[in-house]
Design an enzyme around this catalytic site. Structure first.
Site, PDB file in Angstrom:
ATOM      1  N   ASP A 220       0.851  -1.188   0.000  1.00  0.00           N
ATOM      2  CA  ASP A 220       0.000   0.000   0.000  1.00  0.00           C
ATOM      3  C   ASP A 220       0.892   1.246   0.000  1.00  0.00           C
ATOM      4  O   ASP A 220       1.805   1.350  -0.808  1.00  0.00           O
ATOM      5  CB  ASP A 220      -0.963  -0.068   1.195  1.00  0.00           C
ATOM      6  CG  ASP A 220      -2.030   1.010   1.182  1.00  0.00           C
ATOM      7  OD1 ASP A 220      -3.026   0.851   0.460  1.00  0.00           O
ATOM      8  OD2 ASP A 220      -1.861   2.016   1.894  1.00  0.00           O
TER       9      ASP A 220
ATOM     10  N   HIS B 203      -6.857  -6.522  -1.578  1.00  0.00           N
ATOM     11  CA  HIS B 203      -5.766  -5.633  -1.180  1.00  0.00           C
ATOM     12  C   HIS B 203      -5.050  -6.125   0.072  1.00  0.00           C
ATOM     13  O   HIS B 203      -3.889  -5.798   0.298  1.00  0.00           O
ATOM     14  CB  HIS B 203      -6.333  -4.237  -0.958  1.00  0.00           C
ATOM     15  CG  HIS B 203      -5.303  -3.190  -0.694  1.00  0.00           C
ATOM     16  ND1 HIS B 203      -4.383  -2.796  -1.636  1.00  0.00           N
ATOM     17  CD2 HIS B 203      -5.033  -2.465   0.420  1.00  0.00           C
ATOM     18  CE1 HIS B 203      -3.598  -1.855  -1.124  1.00  0.00           C
ATOM     19  NE2 HIS B 203      -3.965  -1.645   0.118  1.00  0.00           N
TER      20      HIS B 203
END
Length: 339
Positions: A120, A310
């Site tokens: 991220d 994610h």
């Protein structure tokens, strides 16, 4: 091989340390494989809304392979300082500042070279750290976050969301100051985290929409998350309650500041050191097509993919770990059992 994740409360494999880096105090997780010998040092950089403990499944793998592991909480997160903006400049939450602080921590730990792993926002950080400090970074691996080269032209979040990446519109909401109005107590922080990590309401209500942001009206509806719960969730709530969520959202207010500092890197667009990019095939924001340019910009690139969202680090840890382990072994870092 399934390795027991780092316990958030007490784990003999790691120490919790602090260091003053360029004037601000950072908290970090620190581990050295017994009996103290390590072949190299790996820094693990987390993203939002995560913490250093987001690497809890990868830290044991790296220790088992014989690496020293350093996993800091980024500026504004967990036990690290959260300077207010204003009066402080937003650059404190920028990619260059994070890169410089990593370099300073490496210096304090006596690491002349480091391997950098990111996820991220941490993925964006590790790519830039290799450009700001090429003498320090020997290898990079990034989970979910593809490499994006510095650009001469500035494009605002609004332009990006209206153009090639509509799924980035959530960043406009995160930067707006609106999220803090609803995520402002231990209870709402808990609900927010449950929702961000996949918890939904009785009728499928969700907390996060890539094209809208955080849906405050659903905060109190969501149930438990499968990948962040129990004592791990308790730990996250405790850490996010230190300074509230506002400081972590400063990372989404740095676009122009990052672009301005990136201008000094325009002649360093190509990354030639060994790199690994692990794509999460169901990532709703960092989609697979975003990594197409990496094949020309990263000249020593290995690709891997995992069928995950994610949150691949904790959703499919065995798959992620297998990819990282194989790549490191191919780079000459053999497992301890084969030394």
């Amino acid at each position: 091989m399934v390795l027991q994740p780092i316990d958030p409360v007490s784990d003999s494999r790691i120490e919790r340390k602090t260091a003053v880096l360029n004037g601000y105090t950072y908290h970090y997780l620190y581990g050295v494989p017994p009996p103290g010998y390590f072949k190299a040092t790996v820094f693990l950089i987390h993203g939002w809304p995560d913490l250093s403990l987001g690497w809890r499944y990868q830290i044991p793998l790296l220790l088992d392979m014989g690496f020293r592991v350093v996993a800091p909480d980024l500026m504004g997160f967990g036990g690290t300082d959260a300077p207010k903006v204003p009066p402080n400049p937003i650059n404190l939450y920028g990619l260059k500042r994070a890169s410089d602080d990593i370099a300073e921590l490496a210096k304090q730990l006596g690491a002349e070279k480091i391997i950098l792993g990111g996820h991220d926002w941490g993925g964006f950080v590790v790519w830039r750290a290799a450009q700001w400090h090429p003498e320090l970074v020997s290898h990079i691996f990034s989970v979910c976050t593809p490499y994006t080269a510095p650009h001469r032209e500035y494009h605002s979040l609004e332009e990006i969301a209206k153009g090639p990446l509509p799924q980035f519109a959530y960043q406009i909401h995160l930067a707006s100051g609106e999220v803090e109005k609803s995520v402002n107590s231990k209870e709402t922080i808990r609900q927010f985290l449950k929702g961000m990590y996949g918890g939904t309401g009785p009728n499928g209500e969700y907390v996060f929409d890539p094209e809208k942001g955080v849906l405050a009206e659903n905060l109190l509806k969501v149930g438990d998350s499968k990948i962040l719960n129990g004592k791990e969730l308790d730990y996250y709530v405790q850490e996010y309650s230190r300074n509230g969520i506002h400081s972590t959202l400063n990372w989404y207010r740095t676009r122009k500041a990052n672009w301005e500092e990136d201008l000094a890197l325009l002649d360093k667009k190509t990354i030639s050191i060994p790199t690994l990019f692990v794509q999460a095939t169901y990532d709703s924001v960092l989609k697979p097509e975003m990594s197409k340019a990496m094949d020309t910009l990263c000249t020593n690139l290995t690709r891997g993919e995992v069928a995950a969202t994610h949150w691949a680090l904790t959703q499919k840890p065995e798959h992620v770990n297998a990819i990282i382990k194989k790549w490191l072994e191919n780079q000459g870092f053999r497992t301890r059992s084969s030394l």
